[in-house]
Design a protein around this motif. Sequence first.
Motif, PDB file in Angstrom:
ATOM      1  N   MET A  47      -1.479   4.619 -29.901  1.00  0.00           N
ATOM      2  CA  MET A  47      -2.505   5.315 -29.991  1.00  0.00           C
ATOM      3  C   MET A  47      -3.283   5.566 -31.145  1.00  0.00           C
ATOM      4  O   MET A  47      -4.598   5.670 -31.236  1.00  0.00           O
ATOM      5  CB  MET A  47      -1.675   6.890 -29.583  1.00  0.00           C
ATOM      6  N   ASP A  48      -2.649   5.786 -32.336  1.00  0.00           N
ATOM      7  CA  ASP A  48      -3.463   5.609 -33.474  1.00  0.00           C
ATOM      8  C   ASP A  48      -4.134   4.762 -33.693  1.00  0.00           C
ATOM      9  O   ASP A  48      -5.343   4.555 -34.337  1.00  0.00           O
ATOM     10  CB  ASP A  48      -2.472   6.156 -34.594  1.00  0.00           C
ATOM     11  N   ASP A  49      -3.707   3.283 -33.313  1.00  0.00           N
ATOM     12  CA  ASP A  49      -4.436   1.916 -33.625  1.00  0.00           C
ATOM     13  C   ASP A  49      -5.487   2.037 -32.931  1.00  0.00           C
ATOM     14  O   ASP A  49      -6.467   1.408 -33.266  1.00  0.00           O
ATOM     15  CB  ASP A  49      -3.366   1.084 -33.457  1.00  0.00           C
ATOM     16  N   MET A  50      -5.610   2.469 -31.672  1.00  0.00           N
ATOM     17  CA  MET A  50      -6.814   2.500 -30.711  1.00  0.00           C
ATOM     18  C   MET A  50      -7.775   3.526 -30.990  1.00  0.00           C
ATOM     19  O   MET A  50      -8.887   2.890 -30.996  1.00  0.00           O
ATOM     20  CB  MET A  50      -6.350   2.916 -29.424  1.00  0.00           C
ATOM     21  N   LEU A  51      -7.610   4.488 -32.000  1.00  0.00           N
ATOM     22  CA  LEU A  51      -8.565   5.476 -32.400  1.00  0.00           C
ATOM     23  C   LEU A  51      -9.240   4.870 -33.662  1.00  0.00           C
ATOM     24  O   LEU A  51     -10.302   4.789 -33.464  1.00  0.00           O
ATOM     25  CB  LEU A  51      -7.775   6.772 -32.714  1.00  0.00           C
ATOM     26  N   ALA A  52      -8.374   4.215 -34.391  1.00  0.00           N
ATOM     27  CA  ALA A  52      -8.959   3.438 -35.507  1.00  0.00           C
ATOM     28  C   ALA A  52      -9.800   2.263 -34.999  1.00  0.00           C
ATOM     29  O   ALA A  52     -10.877   2.080 -35.724  1.00  0.00           O
ATOM     30  CB  ALA A  52      -7.796   2.783 -36.294  1.00  0.00           C
ATOM     31  N   ARG A  53      -9.257   1.518 -33.963  1.00  0.00           N
ATOM     32  CA  ARG A  53     -10.236   0.443 -33.405  1.00  0.00           C
ATOM     33  C   ARG A  53     -11.422   1.073 -33.060  1.00  0.00           C
ATOM     34  O   ARG A  53     -12.598   0.496 -33.158  1.00  0.00           O
ATOM     35  CB  ARG A  53      -9.671  -0.219 -32.433  1.00  0.00           C
ATOM     36  N   GLN A  54     -11.524   2.343 -32.143  1.00  0.00           N
ATOM     37  CA  GLN A  54     -12.777   2.768 -31.818  1.00  0.00           C
ATOM     38  C   GLN A  54     -13.553   3.442 -32.751  1.00  0.00           C
ATOM     39  O   GLN A  54     -14.790   3.098 -32.643  1.00  0.00           O
ATOM     40  CB  GLN A  54     -12.303   4.163 -30.778  1.00  0.00           C
ATOM     41  N   ASN A  55     -12.995   3.749 -33.882  1.00  0.00           N
ATOM     42  CA  ASN A  55     -13.690   4.378 -35.070  1.00  0.00           C
ATOM     43  C   ASN A  55     -14.508   3.189 -35.765  1.00  0.00           C
ATOM     44  O   ASN A  55     -15.468   3.211 -36.287  1.00  0.00           O
ATOM     45  CB  ASN A  55     -13.113   5.153 -35.735  1.00  0.00           C
TER      46      ASN A  55
END
Length: 151
Positions: free
Chosen positions: A74-82
């Motif tokens: 989940m944290d990886d996906m947020l970083a990717r989105q940002n």
Amino acid sequence: MIYYRVAFCVEQATVENIEHIQSHGSQAITQQAVWKWRSTLLTSPHALFTLLRAYSYIPKDNIRVFFASSETEMDDMLARQNAGQISSSVSADQFLAGKRINTIDVKRLEFELSMEADHDEPYTFTLPMSIAERMAWTALLQKRQRGELES
């Protein structure tokens, strides 16, 4: 199991488009959203719907719903989105309109984005063993050579 988490757009960051600069010689400035978590890890769609109803006063394009198989992912996906990259998220509008990401799609995306796979290995094509599959490959090759398929 799929986990859900909600993020809000907290600001618009100015980003220079390097690809545009290299290909056109001019500088392209774009606005990119910066997302921050506004919920804990949720495990049920019902809890997610309840949370989205509580945030009904916020414009739906400022809310994204993320899907993942673990908190780390989940944290990886947020970083990717940002970073402006692909992620397993949809806007709140899309989610409320029925767009979902199922478990198989989430796991497939996480696997494709993981660093565990060795993407530098060259691929060596070998013809399939069955005659039906060989004929299908031959038909595709002929269509490609006639220009009916793009490369």
